[in-house]
Design an enzyme around this catalytic site. Structure first.
Site, PDB file in Angstrom:
ATOM      1  CB  VAL A 106      48.130 -37.330 -26.967  1.00  0.00           C
ATOM      2  CG1 VAL A 106      48.111 -36.098 -27.866  1.00  0.00           C
ATOM      3  CG2 VAL A 106      49.525 -37.934 -26.914  1.00  0.00           C
ATOM      4  CB  CYS A 107      44.418 -34.589 -27.145  1.00  0.00           C
ATOM      5  SG  CYS A 107      43.122 -33.494 -27.734  1.00  0.00           S
ATOM      6  CB  THR A 108      40.164 -35.498 -24.876  1.00  0.00           C
ATOM      7  OG1 THR A 108      40.110 -36.150 -26.146  1.00  0.00           O
ATOM      8  CG2 THR A 108      39.885 -34.012 -25.045  1.00  0.00           C
TER       9      THR A 108
END
Length: 197
Positions: free
Chosen positions: A108-110
């Site tokens: 998720v995300c970075t």
């Protein structure tokens, strides 16, 4: 049929919603009938992990050999969180090892930067938070502007709230649309379904 195990690996500086959003979705999926156990884990034994906004979480144990391993993001543009995990190298190595032995890997995300450093995303379609897309391209990933990218045994999600959509997609993919829809209804969440496959 054997129970599916999902582990969300925590580290100091992870973004709360990146981990807790998918955790709640997957737990609700189990309550809706999915044969699924979800655990919050760390690489090494610890009593508490402190997230990027100060939330302190007590993990369930240490990383095992899960069917699904999810890596949250947080802190790519600072000195902590994902940036520190990538520089340390232990988490990317562990993720790469789990990918090599058959775990489905998700971020998720970075958190995608951990996967990239672990060699999991080279030449593969992926997404991440907007602040890290340029850096992710530097790892030879095929970067997409998408909420969720599903490349079979590797899935990535865009920034923060996209983790909820990722987890709902995992429920649908692994356990059927009815379970995912039941969780979506319970959580009063309307998916922005942009799954790139």
């Amino acid at each position: 049929m054997a129970e599916t195990t999902a582990e969300i690996v925590l580290f100091d500086g992870f973004d709360e919603l990146d981990a807790i959003g998918p955790y709640e979705v997957l737990e609700n999926g189990a309550r809706a009938g999915a044969s699924l156990e979800t655990r919050l884990v760390t690489l090494t034994e610890t009593d508490l992990v402190t997230a990027s906004h100060g939330l302190r979480v007590e993990p369930d144990g240490t990383l095992g050999e899960p069917d699904i391993l999810l890596v949250p993001g947080g802190g790519w543009t600072t000195d902590g969180g994902v940036r520190a995990a990538v520089e340390d190298g232990a988490l990317p190595t562990a993720v790469g090892e789990r990918a090599a032995t058959g775990s489905t890997i998700a971020s998720v995300c970075t958190g995608a930067m951990v996967l990239a450093e672990g060699g999991v995303l080279e030449g593969r379609p992926a997404t991440t938070h907007a602040v890290a897309k340029g850096d992710l391209k530097g790892y030879a990933a095929d970067v997409h502007d998408a909420r969720v990218v599903d490349d079979g045994d590797v899935l990535t999600a865009g920034g923060v709230t996209a983790g909820i959509d990722l987890a709902l997609w995992l429920l649908e993919r692994e356990f059927g649309a009815a379970i995912a829809e039941a969780v979506e209804t319970e959580m009063e969440h309307e998916r922005r379904v942009e799954v790139v496959r």
